[in-house]
Enzyme design. Structure first.
Site, PDB file in Angstrom:
ATOM      1  N   ASP A 119       0.849  -1.196   0.000  1.00 24.34           N
ATOM      2  CA  ASP A 119       0.000   0.000   0.000  1.00 24.34           C
ATOM      3  C   ASP A 119       0.880   1.239   0.000  1.00 24.34           C
ATOM      4  O   ASP A 119       1.900   1.280   0.696  1.00 24.34           O
ATOM      5  CB  ASP A 119      -0.914   0.020   1.228  1.00 24.34           C
ATOM      6  CG  ASP A 119      -1.963  -1.089   1.192  1.00 24.34           C
ATOM      7  OD1 ASP A 119      -2.313  -1.531   0.078  1.00 24.34           O
ATOM      8  OD2 ASP A 119      -2.421  -1.497   2.271  1.00 24.34           O
ATOM      9  N   ASP A 137      -6.901  -1.518  -4.857  1.00 26.54           N
ATOM     10  CA  ASP A 137      -8.015  -1.210  -3.954  1.00 26.54           C
ATOM     11  C   ASP A 137      -8.968  -0.207  -4.594  1.00 26.54           C
ATOM     12  O   ASP A 137     -10.196  -0.322  -4.459  1.00 26.54           O
ATOM     13  CB  ASP A 137      -7.476  -0.649  -2.638  1.00 26.54           C
ATOM     14  CG  ASP A 137      -6.679  -1.673  -1.853  1.00 26.54           C
ATOM     15  OD1 ASP A 137      -6.971  -2.875  -1.981  1.00 26.54           O
ATOM     16  OD2 ASP A 137      -5.760  -1.271  -1.121  1.00 26.54           O
TER      17      ASP A 137
END
Length: 230
Positions: A119, A137
């Protein structure tokens, strides 16, 4: 084929963005902010799921990773099945599934290859705890929104859309209304056409020659409408 190419392109964009973010940014988990303190960039290895949540008691995250991998594989198989079965005219619904699939596969590659998800997009909206995510995402989120919109409004079987039978009835009523105004639907595809108008016969004229002459254009040599024969 187009769906497959777009799906592969989205997966590639996710993997490339992760590789570049982790190669070029060396700030670790400390976020560098953009646009005030709403968006930023950092590097986080997430061995859980959303908000780094893990199965209770799974300190290493290995059990969580295994469960998520299994669920993701099943979900991907289900999406592929629906993409294969859905008619081609239900494009909006199919595209939403393609975007979701691309995001799911993007994170699945990370979980299998490195045991966690990379991330790097930091977000802090103030309403929920600050979190980091990635392009995959975002793809899943956008695809899910499109999927909901399709089911509620866009798809031919959408909840808030008239069914096909009602739409056909409305089209038939519209056609009947046009026909009542002198407009007719041709048998083949094309534009509406208007029926030619011929004025009624004048009173006292029973000879059909006058009616024929009104329908036909003047002939050469008929300047005065008489007979040129000697």
């Amino acid at each position: 084929m187009v769906y497959a190419l777009v799906c592969l392109a989205l997966i590639f964009a996710d993997q490339l963005s992760k590789a570049l973010a982790f190669a070029l940014y060396d700030g670790g988990m400390e976020a560098t902010y953009w646009l005030g303190r709403i968006f930023g960039i950092n590097n986080v290895y997430n061995d859980g799921i959303s908000f780094s949540w893990k199965i209770p008691g799974d300190e290493t995250g290995e059990a969580t990773q295994l469960v998520v991998i299994i669920i993701t594989c099943i979900a991907a198989a289900v999406i592929l099945f629906f993409l294969w079965k859905l008619p081609r005219d239900r494009r909006f619904l199919r595209w939403s599934l393609v975007v979701i699939l691309a995001g799911a596969v993007g994170n699945l590659i990370d979980r299998i290859a490195i045991g966690s998800v990379r991330d790097f997009i930091f977000m802090d909206f103030g309403l929920v705890p600050a979190f980091s995510n990635n392009v995959a995402d975002l793809e899943i989120t956008v695809g899910a929104i499109l999927f909901i919109v399709a089911l509620l409004f866009v798809d031919q079987d959408a909840v808030f859309r008239k069914n096909k039978k009602e739409e056909e009835e409305e089209v038939e009523e519209a056609v009947e209304e046009l026909q009542g105004k002198g407009l007719h639907m041709p048998e083949q595809k094309g534009e509406l056409y208007e029926e030619p108008y011929f004025p009624p016969e004048e009173p006292g004229k029973t000879d059909g020659s006058d009616q024929i002459s009104r329908k036909l254009p003047p002939q050469p040599g008929d300047a005065d409408g008489g007979d040129d024969r000697d």
